[in-house]
Design a protein around this motif. Structure first.
Motif, PDB file in Angstrom:
ATOM      1  N   GLY A 155       0.847  -1.142   0.063  1.00  0.00           N
ATOM      2  CA  GLY A 155       0.098  -0.127  -0.030  1.00  0.00           C
ATOM      3  C   GLY A 155       0.743   1.280   0.151  1.00  0.00           C
ATOM      4  N   THR A 156       1.956   1.163   0.665  1.00  0.00           N
ATOM      5  CA  THR A 156       2.819   2.268   0.733  1.00  0.00           C
ATOM      6  C   THR A 156       3.546   2.597  -0.532  1.00  0.00           C
ATOM      7  OG1 THR A 156       3.410   1.980   3.098  1.00  0.00           O
ATOM      8  CG2 THR A 156       4.760   3.670   2.151  1.00  0.00           C
ATOM      9  N   GLY A 201      -8.759   6.674  -7.751  1.00  0.00           N
ATOM     10  CA  GLY A 201      -8.956   5.535  -7.598  1.00  0.00           C
ATOM     11  C   GLY A 201      -7.213   5.113  -6.793  1.00  0.00           C
ATOM     12  N   VAL A 202      -6.285   5.904  -6.786  1.00  0.00           N
ATOM     13  CA  VAL A 202      -5.259   5.602  -6.004  1.00  0.00           C
ATOM     14  C   VAL A 202      -5.734   5.512  -4.429  1.00  0.00           C
ATOM     15  CG1 VAL A 202      -2.942   6.513  -4.944  1.00  0.00           C
ATOM     16  CG2 VAL A 202      -3.298   6.372  -7.310  1.00  0.00           C
ATOM     17  N   ALA A 203      -6.421   6.546  -4.068  1.00  0.00           N
ATOM     18  CA  ALA A 203      -7.017   6.640  -2.475  1.00  0.00           C
ATOM     19  C   ALA A 203      -8.070   5.504  -2.513  1.00  0.00           C
ATOM     20  CB  ALA A 203      -7.963   7.795  -2.536  1.00  0.00           C
ATOM     21  N   VAL A 204      -8.839   5.047  -3.296  1.00  0.00           N
ATOM     22  CA  VAL A 204      -9.621   3.854  -3.105  1.00  0.00           C
ATOM     23  C   VAL A 204      -8.887   2.392  -2.895  1.00  0.00           C
ATOM     24  CG1 VAL A 204     -11.272   2.291  -4.126  1.00  0.00           C
ATOM     25  CG2 VAL A 204     -11.691   4.768  -4.329  1.00  0.00           C
ATOM     26  N   LEU A 205      -7.785   2.407  -3.874  1.00  0.00           N
ATOM     27  CA  LEU A 205      -6.991   1.205  -3.583  1.00  0.00           C
ATOM     28  C   LEU A 205      -5.995   1.239  -2.182  1.00  0.00           C
ATOM     29  CD1 LEU A 205      -4.726  -0.517  -6.391  1.00  0.00           C
ATOM     30  CD2 LEU A 205      -3.600   0.382  -4.479  1.00  0.00           C
ATOM     31  N   ILE A 206      -5.673   2.223  -1.913  1.00  0.00           N
ATOM     32  CA  ILE A 206      -4.822   2.316  -0.772  1.00  0.00           C
ATOM     33  C   ILE A 206      -5.866   2.082   0.541  1.00  0.00           C
ATOM     34  CG2 ILE A 206      -3.355   3.796   0.995  1.00  0.00           C
ATOM     35  CD1 ILE A 206      -1.917   4.918  -1.909  1.00  0.00           C
ATOM     36  N   SER A 207      -6.938   2.660   0.548  1.00  0.00           N
ATOM     37  CA  SER A 207      -7.793   2.429   1.754  1.00  0.00           C
ATOM     38  C   SER A 207      -8.074   0.949   1.879  1.00  0.00           C
ATOM     39  CB  SER A 207      -9.070   3.402   1.307  1.00  0.00           C
ATOM     40  OG  SER A 207      -9.766   2.664   0.397  1.00  0.00           O
ATOM     41  N   GLY A 208      -8.440   0.352   0.649  1.00  0.00           N
ATOM     42  CA  GLY A 208      -8.600  -1.239   0.552  1.00  0.00           C
ATOM     43  C   GLY A 208      -7.476  -1.967   1.156  1.00  0.00           C
ATOM     44  N   ILE A 209      -6.397  -1.694   0.742  1.00  0.00           N
ATOM     45  CA  ILE A 209      -4.956  -2.239   1.220  1.00  0.00           C
ATOM     46  C   ILE A 209      -4.681  -2.107   2.578  1.00  0.00           C
ATOM     47  CG2 ILE A 209      -2.440  -2.305   0.951  1.00  0.00           C
ATOM     48  CD1 ILE A 209      -2.834  -1.751  -1.912  1.00  0.00           C
ATOM     49  N   SER A 246       8.482   2.312   0.980  1.00  0.00           N
ATOM     50  CA  SER A 246       9.038   3.298   0.406  1.00  0.00           C
ATOM     51  C   SER A 246      10.195   2.802  -0.600  1.00  0.00           C
ATOM     52  CB  SER A 246       9.650   4.344   1.462  1.00  0.00           C
ATOM     53  OG  SER A 246      10.899   3.764   2.242  1.00  0.00           O
ATOM     54  N   LEU A 247      11.005   1.974  -0.029  1.00  0.00           N
ATOM     55  CA  LEU A 247      12.128   1.291  -0.817  1.00  0.00           C
ATOM     56  C   LEU A 247      11.532   0.872  -2.156  1.00  0.00           C
ATOM     57  CD1 LEU A 247      14.578  -0.189   1.654  1.00  0.00           C
ATOM     58  CD2 LEU A 247      14.843   1.903   0.264  1.00  0.00           C
ATOM     59  N   VAL A 248      10.490   0.325  -2.061  1.00  0.00           N
ATOM     60  CA  VAL A 248       9.638  -0.547  -3.277  1.00  0.00           C
ATOM     61  C   VAL A 248       9.325   0.639  -4.310  1.00  0.00           C
ATOM     62  CG1 VAL A 248       7.482  -1.455  -4.102  1.00  0.00           C
ATOM     63  CG2 VAL A 248       8.476  -2.366  -2.051  1.00  0.00           C
ATOM     64  N   ALA A 249       8.810   1.742  -3.921  1.00  0.00           N
ATOM     65  CA  ALA A 249       8.666   2.682  -4.764  1.00  0.00           C
ATOM     66  C   ALA A 249      10.015   3.185  -5.395  1.00  0.00           C
ATOM     67  CB  ALA A 249       8.178   4.038  -3.982  1.00  0.00           C
ATOM     68  N   LEU A 250      10.988   3.294  -4.563  1.00  0.00           N
ATOM     69  CA  LEU A 250      12.243   3.822  -5.056  1.00  0.00           C
ATOM     70  C   LEU A 250      12.919   3.109  -6.118  1.00  0.00           C
ATOM     71  CD1 LEU A 250      14.764   5.811  -4.961  1.00  0.00           C
ATOM     72  CD2 LEU A 250      15.642   4.451  -2.951  1.00  0.00           C
ATOM     73  N   TYR A 251      12.792   1.618  -5.886  1.00  0.00           N
ATOM     74  CA  TYR A 251      13.559   0.890  -6.922  1.00  0.00           C
ATOM     75  C   TYR A 251      12.536   0.538  -8.149  1.00  0.00           C
ATOM     76  CZ  TYR A 251      10.854  -3.685  -6.031  1.00  0.00           C
ATOM     77  OH  TYR A 251       9.834  -4.565  -6.108  1.00  0.00           O
ATOM     78  N   THR A 252      11.262   0.800  -7.857  1.00  0.00           N
ATOM     79  CA  THR A 252      10.295   0.757  -9.196  1.00  0.00           C
ATOM     80  C   THR A 252      10.823   2.185  -9.991  1.00  0.00           C
ATOM     81  OG1 THR A 252       8.522  -0.364  -7.739  1.00  0.00           O
ATOM     82  CG2 THR A 252       8.098   0.896 -10.060  1.00  0.00           C
ATOM     83  N   THR A 253      10.749   3.180  -9.276  1.00  0.00           N
ATOM     84  CA  THR A 253      11.027   4.201 -10.265  1.00  0.00           C
ATOM     85  C   THR A 253      12.301   4.212 -10.856  1.00  0.00           C
ATOM     86  OG1 THR A 253       9.565   5.594  -8.577  1.00  0.00           O
ATOM     87  CG2 THR A 253      11.272   7.062 -10.193  1.00  0.00           C
ATOM     88  N   TYR A 254      13.437   4.011 -10.024  1.00  0.00           N
ATOM     89  CA  TYR A 254      15.037   3.598 -10.575  1.00  0.00           C
ATOM     90  C   TYR A 254      14.982   2.887 -11.648  1.00  0.00           C
ATOM     91  CZ  TYR A 254      20.003   3.666 -10.541  1.00  0.00           C
ATOM     92  OH  TYR A 254      21.342   3.718 -10.817  1.00  0.00           O
ATOM     93  N   ASP A 255      14.384   1.600 -11.478  1.00  0.00           N
ATOM     94  CA  ASP A 255      14.478   0.619 -12.267  1.00  0.00           C
ATOM     95  C   ASP A 255      13.835   0.869 -13.825  1.00  0.00           C
ATOM     96  OD1 ASP A 255      15.949  -0.890 -10.620  1.00  0.00           O
ATOM     97  OD2 ASP A 255      14.467  -2.143  -9.773  1.00  0.00           O
ATOM     98  N   ALA A 256      12.579   1.440 -13.301  1.00  0.00           N
ATOM     99  CA  ALA A 256      12.163   2.165 -14.735  1.00  0.00           C
ATOM    100  C   ALA A 256      12.979   3.215 -15.659  1.00  0.00           C
ATOM    101  CB  ALA A 256      10.681   2.788 -14.433  1.00  0.00           C
ATOM    102  N   TYR A 257      13.692   3.775 -14.967  1.00  0.00           N
ATOM    103  CA  TYR A 257      14.559   4.785 -15.625  1.00  0.00           C
ATOM    104  C   TYR A 257      15.691   3.979 -16.183  1.00  0.00           C
ATOM    105  CZ  TYR A 257      18.848   7.770 -15.926  1.00  0.00           C
ATOM    106  OH  TYR A 257      19.824   8.483 -16.420  1.00  0.00           O
ATOM    107  N   GLY A 258      16.186   2.809 -15.547  1.00  0.00           N
ATOM    108  CA  GLY A 258      17.252   1.965 -16.013  1.00  0.00           C
ATOM    109  C   GLY A 258      16.826   1.312 -17.236  1.00  0.00           C
ATOM    110  N   ARG A 260       0.104  -3.196 -10.216  1.00  0.00           N
ATOM    111  CA  ARG A 260       0.956  -4.392  -9.433  1.00  0.00           C
ATOM    112  C   ARG A 260       0.367  -4.411  -8.151  1.00  0.00           C
ATOM    113  NH1 ARG A 260       7.218  -3.786  -8.671  1.00  0.00           N
ATOM    114  NH2 ARG A 260       6.516  -1.839  -7.475  1.00  0.00           N
ATOM    115  N   GLU A 261      -0.072  -3.438  -7.411  1.00  0.00           N
ATOM    116  CA  GLU A 261      -0.635  -3.666  -6.053  1.00  0.00           C
ATOM    117  C   GLU A 261      -1.838  -4.334  -5.995  1.00  0.00           C
ATOM    118  OE1 GLU A 261       1.945  -3.394  -4.587  1.00  0.00           O
ATOM    119  OE2 GLU A 261       3.038  -2.212  -6.152  1.00  0.00           O
ATOM    120  N   THR A 262      -2.545  -4.748  -7.009  1.00  0.00           N
ATOM    121  CA  THR A 262      -3.394  -5.694  -6.745  1.00  0.00           C
ATOM    122  C   THR A 262      -2.888  -7.151  -6.449  1.00  0.00           C
ATOM    123  OG1 THR A 262      -3.374  -6.227  -9.154  1.00  0.00           O
ATOM    124  CG2 THR A 262      -4.951  -4.444  -8.394  1.00  0.00           C
ATOM    125  N   SER A 263      -1.687  -7.240  -6.345  1.00  0.00           N
ATOM    126  CA  SER A 263      -1.157  -8.116  -5.691  1.00  0.00           C
ATOM    127  C   SER A 263      -1.588  -8.657  -4.139  1.00  0.00           C
ATOM    128  CB  SER A 263       0.387  -8.132  -5.623  1.00  0.00           C
ATOM    129  OG  SER A 263       0.917  -7.125  -4.836  1.00  0.00           O
TER     130      SER A 263
END
Length: 300
Positions: free
Chosen positions: A108-109, A133-141, A171-183, A259-262
């Motif tokens: 969720g984070t 949509g992000v708010a609904v998804l995060i509230s559910g998670i 927060s590290l998930v967010a960091l690696y997702t953004t960084y790896d997308a750049y990579g 992906r966070e529907t995981s």
């Protein structure tokens, strides 16, 4: 395959393929998390998985895909550092907290920070409907995490530090997702990034796992552990590979949210495999997560 993937970037077909890849990544990521948190110590499980996918990646990186361009080596070093920090935080999180509680908090984070990061790095911005949509998804998670927290009966004394670690891991998930997308966007061939990432990333956690294994009073059988590692390594290839290809084909933020529907699939694994009860409240929360993902996709 590489030329076909590249040709779909920015197209409607590429958008649809990115959607499918992100959903498949969600299913596989839930399975990967369950494998790491399962019967074995999470540090040992992760070490076995990383060892297996590093060994499998070696011949592909060295002899199949094109070698990375010179500017990619600093990017790989950065990815290695970020993923090592992430896996360390994840290991401590799984060691201290119940999987059904900490996993939703991590997931969720992650998307919230990823959407913000994608806006800063790639100039991708959600509209008002997508933020809803992000708010609904995060509230559910987070609702699912709170519900699971209320129902667990073991490990409650370590839940506060576990939840703090889960937020850090997210927060590290967010960091690696953004960084790896750049990579993956920085190299000509996306499969070069994937093969070399797995090859380089497979070195650290096996060493940690060996050190931890030597210190255990009761050592698990290596056969079942390595079988779990092999299965997890194969799952990791497709889970990480699918989401990274999705971020190359389409918006990073949308792929991260889907992906966070995981979390939904993790709950289903808990119900079908671990025989956990679902009940109407958890079904409602799972429906909220799915609805949030649909709103994000349709709003775009």
């Amino acid at each position: 395959m590489s030329d076909w993937i590249i040709s779909l970037e920015g197209t409607d077909l590429g958008h649809q393929l990115a959607l499918i890849l992100a959903i498949l990544a969600a299913i596989l990521h839930a399975l990967f998390g369950a494998l790491q948190k399962g019967r074995h110590d999470p540090w040992l499980s992760r070490g076995a998985m990383d060892f297996c996918y590093g060994i499998i990646a070696a011949p592909i990186a060295l002899f199949v895909v094109p070698w990375p361009e010179p500017h990619m080596w600093p990017i790989f070093i950065g990815a290695w550092v970020i993923h090592t920090l992430y896996k360390t935080a994840q290991g401590y999180t799984y060691s201290k907290g119940a999987y059904t509680v900490v996993y939703p908090v991590v997931r969720g984070t992650g998307p919230l920070f990823t959407v913000i990061g994608a806006g800063i790095v790639f100039g991708e911005h959600f509209n008002a409907t997508q933020w809803l949509g992000v708010a609904v998804l995060i509230s559910g998670i987070f609702g699912l995490a709170i519900y699971n927290l209320r129902t667990i009966t073991v490990g409650r004394d370590t839940m506060v530090p576990a939840l703090m670690l889960a937020v850090l891991t997210g927060s590290l998930v967010a960091l690696y997702t953004t960084y790896d997308a750049y990579g993956i966007r920085a190299t000509a061939d996306p499969f070069t990034f994937l093969a070399w990432f797995f090859f380089i990333d497979g070195f650290v956690m096996p060493v940690v796992a060996v050190m931890r294994y030597r210190g255990l009073d009761v050592k698990p059988d290596l056969g079942p552990l390595m079988m779990r590692g092999l299965l997890g390594g194969i799952v990791a290839y497709f889970s990480f590979g699918f989401i990274m290809l999705a971020t190359r084909l389409d918006n990073v933020g949308e792929a991260a949210v889907l992906r966070e529907t995981s979390t939904v699939f993790a709950a289903l694994i808990g119900w079908l495999v671990l025989k956990e009860k679902v009940g109407p409240r958890r079904l409602l929360l799972m429906a909220l997560i799915a609805l949030g993902a649909v709103i994000v996709e349709m709003g775009g």
